[in-house]
Design a protein around this motif. Structure first.
Motif, PDB file in Angstrom:
ATOM      1  N   ALA A  18       2.420  14.001   1.374  1.00  0.00           N
ATOM      2  CA  ALA A  18       1.800  13.913   2.719  1.00  0.00           C
ATOM      3  C   ALA A  18       2.902  14.786   3.673  1.00  0.00           C
ATOM      4  N   ILE A  19       2.584  15.363   4.547  1.00  0.00           N
ATOM      5  CA  ILE A  19       3.485  16.012   5.482  1.00  0.00           C
ATOM      6  C   ILE A  19       3.054  15.840   6.872  1.00  0.00           C
ATOM      7  N   TRP A  20       4.222  15.489   7.550  1.00  0.00           N
ATOM      8  CA  TRP A  20       4.013  15.115   9.183  1.00  0.00           C
ATOM      9  C   TRP A  20       5.110  16.069   9.715  1.00  0.00           C
ATOM     10  N   TYR A  21       4.401  16.849  10.791  1.00  0.00           N
ATOM     11  CA  TYR A  21       5.325  17.620  11.746  1.00  0.00           C
ATOM     12  C   TYR A  21       5.369  17.089  13.071  1.00  0.00           C
ATOM     13  N   SER A  22       6.484  16.991  13.674  1.00  0.00           N
ATOM     14  CA  SER A  22       6.643  16.720  14.850  1.00  0.00           C
ATOM     15  C   SER A  22       7.942  17.540  15.543  1.00  0.00           C
ATOM     16  N   SER A  45      -0.689  15.914   7.430  1.00  0.00           N
ATOM     17  CA  SER A  45      -1.820  16.393   6.257  1.00  0.00           C
ATOM     18  C   SER A  45      -1.532  15.360   5.248  1.00  0.00           C
ATOM     19  N   GLY A  46      -2.171  15.226   4.222  1.00  0.00           N
ATOM     20  CA  GLY A  46      -2.176  14.497   2.977  1.00  0.00           C
ATOM     21  C   GLY A  46      -2.577  12.978   3.146  1.00  0.00           C
ATOM     22  N   ASN A  47      -1.851  12.247   2.234  1.00  0.00           N
ATOM     23  CA  ASN A  47      -2.335  10.695   2.157  1.00  0.00           C
ATOM     24  C   ASN A  47      -1.999  10.048   3.430  1.00  0.00           C
ATOM     25  N   VAL A  48      -3.025   9.524   4.278  1.00  0.00           N
ATOM     26  CA  VAL A  48      -2.826   9.111   5.334  1.00  0.00           C
ATOM     27  C   VAL A  48      -2.259   7.652   5.538  1.00  0.00           C
ATOM     28  N   VAL A  49      -2.497   7.049   4.169  1.00  0.00           N
ATOM     29  CA  VAL A  49      -1.749   5.586   3.995  1.00  0.00           C
ATOM     30  C   VAL A  49      -0.255   5.617   4.323  1.00  0.00           C
ATOM     31  N   LEU A  50       0.555   6.734   3.815  1.00  0.00           N
ATOM     32  CA  LEU A  50       1.700   6.953   3.815  1.00  0.00           C
ATOM     33  C   LEU A  50       2.307   7.144   5.365  1.00  0.00           C
ATOM     34  N   PHE A  51       1.643   7.833   6.290  1.00  0.00           N
ATOM     35  CA  PHE A  51       1.804   7.969   7.511  1.00  0.00           C
ATOM     36  C   PHE A  51       1.592   6.519   8.056  1.00  0.00           C
ATOM     37  N   LEU A  52       0.674   6.072   7.837  1.00  0.00           N
ATOM     38  CA  LEU A  52       0.482   4.540   8.675  1.00  0.00           C
ATOM     39  C   LEU A  52       1.188   3.517   7.989  1.00  0.00           C
ATOM     40  N   VAL A 108       0.248   7.573  15.922  1.00  0.00           N
ATOM     41  CA  VAL A 108      -1.224   7.963  15.862  1.00  0.00           C
ATOM     42  C   VAL A 108      -1.563   8.597  17.185  1.00  0.00           C
ATOM     43  N   ALA A 109      -1.345   8.005  18.207  1.00  0.00           N
ATOM     44  CA  ALA A 109      -1.666   8.867  19.502  1.00  0.00           C
ATOM     45  C   ALA A 109      -1.138  10.216  19.457  1.00  0.00           C
ATOM     46  N   ALA A 110       0.067  10.366  19.159  1.00  0.00           N
ATOM     47  CA  ALA A 110       0.654  11.633  19.174  1.00  0.00           C
ATOM     48  C   ALA A 110      -0.263  12.643  18.183  1.00  0.00           C
ATOM     49  N   VAL A 111      -0.647  12.032  17.086  1.00  0.00           N
ATOM     50  CA  VAL A 111      -1.443  12.968  16.260  1.00  0.00           C
ATOM     51  C   VAL A 111      -2.795  13.070  16.671  1.00  0.00           C
ATOM     52  N   LEU A 112      -3.501  12.283  17.476  1.00  0.00           N
ATOM     53  CA  LEU A 112      -4.585  12.432  17.876  1.00  0.00           C
ATOM     54  C   LEU A 112      -4.755  13.294  19.086  1.00  0.00           C
ATOM     55  N   ARG A 113      -3.463  13.410  19.847  1.00  0.00           N
ATOM     56  CA  ARG A 113      -3.571  14.322  21.002  1.00  0.00           C
ATOM     57  C   ARG A 113      -2.982  15.584  20.465  1.00  0.00           C
ATOM     58  N   LEU A 165       0.539  -1.251   0.051  1.00  0.00           N
ATOM     59  CA  LEU A 165       0.097   0.149   0.012  1.00  0.00           C
ATOM     60  C   LEU A 165       0.795   1.252  -0.032  1.00  0.00           C
ATOM     61  N   ALA A 166       2.018   1.354   0.599  1.00  0.00           N
ATOM     62  CA  ALA A 166       2.945   2.350   0.453  1.00  0.00           C
ATOM     63  C   ALA A 166       3.490   2.611  -0.789  1.00  0.00           C
ATOM     64  N   ASP A 167       2.830   3.782  -1.390  1.00  0.00           N
ATOM     65  CA  ASP A 167       3.476   4.191  -2.923  1.00  0.00           C
ATOM     66  C   ASP A 167       3.512   5.912  -2.672  1.00  0.00           C
ATOM     67  N   GLY A 168       4.433   6.507  -2.463  1.00  0.00           N
ATOM     68  CA  GLY A 168       4.276   8.024  -2.278  1.00  0.00           C
ATOM     69  C   GLY A 168       5.433   8.693  -1.641  1.00  0.00           C
ATOM     70  N   THR A 169       5.307   9.808  -1.318  1.00  0.00           N
ATOM     71  CA  THR A 169       6.570  10.577  -0.789  1.00  0.00           C
ATOM     72  C   THR A 169       5.819  11.343   0.519  1.00  0.00           C
ATOM     73  N   LEU A 170       6.564  11.189   1.702  1.00  0.00           N
ATOM     74  CA  LEU A 170       6.217  11.715   2.894  1.00  0.00           C
ATOM     75  C   LEU A 170       7.238  12.915   3.326  1.00  0.00           C
ATOM     76  N   GLN A 171       6.898  13.898   3.625  1.00  0.00           N
ATOM     77  CA  GLN A 171       7.683  14.806   4.020  1.00  0.00           C
ATOM     78  C   GLN A 171       8.015  15.007   5.407  1.00  0.00           C
ATOM     79  N   ILE A 172       8.841  14.740   6.317  1.00  0.00           N
ATOM     80  CA  ILE A 172       8.822  14.636   7.664  1.00  0.00           C
ATOM     81  C   ILE A 172       9.574  15.833   8.068  1.00  0.00           C
ATOM     82  N   ASP A 173       8.851  16.814   8.969  1.00  0.00           N
ATOM     83  CA  ASP A 173       9.405  18.209   9.463  1.00  0.00           C
ATOM     84  C   ASP A 173       9.626  18.109  10.847  1.00  0.00           C
TER      85      ASP A 173
END
Length: 126
Positions: free
Chosen positions: A61-65, A92-99, A81-86, A23-31
């Motif tokens: 997708a972009i994920w900031y932490s 933001s973006g394609n959630v499949v990449l984050f998962l 996932v818990a960190a995002v929910l809290r 399922l993973a096919d794409g680019t995730l930017q992690i900031d």
């Protein structure tokens, strides 16, 4: 950026075949933010492979932490996932990449796979 995070990103390509499925096919930017600075990682995921660079770029997708939270994630002390929910991190973006990416993080210390626990229990019942 901590040395542990550097090693984590360096190890991704060698770990990808065992971690990433179809399922993973794409680019995730992690900031990763720390004080007044943000470091960027671009992780290009395809089934069974990962390419990592220290760039910003077009991403699905972009994920900031915070860097501190990311260090807890790579040691299993926190869950993505818990960190995002809290609202400790944002996504933001394609959630499949984050998962898919979160599968690179270790399980919390002391956890066991429930399937393995059930197999052991079934073996004792015989």
């Amino acid at each position: 950026m901590t040395e542990a995070a550097e090693r984590f990103f360096e190890a991704l390509p060698s770990r990808a075949p065992e971690v990433l499925g179809g399922l993973a096919d794409g680019t995730l930017q992690i900031d990763l933010g720390d004080d007044h600075r943000t470091e960027h990682w671009l992780v290009r995921m395809r089934p069974g492979s990962v390419r990592v660079s220290r760039e910003r770029g077009p991403a699905d997708a972009i994920w900031y932490s915070s860097a501190a939270l990311f260090d807890r994630l790579i040691t299993g002390e926190a869950q993505g996932v818990a960190a995002v929910l809290r609202n400790e991190s944002t996504f933001s973006g394609n959630v499949v990449l984050f998962l898919a990416f979160r599968r690179f993080f270790p399980d919390p210390p002391g956890t066991r796979d429930p399937r393995e626990t059930a197999r052991r229990a079934a073996g004792r019942l015989r």
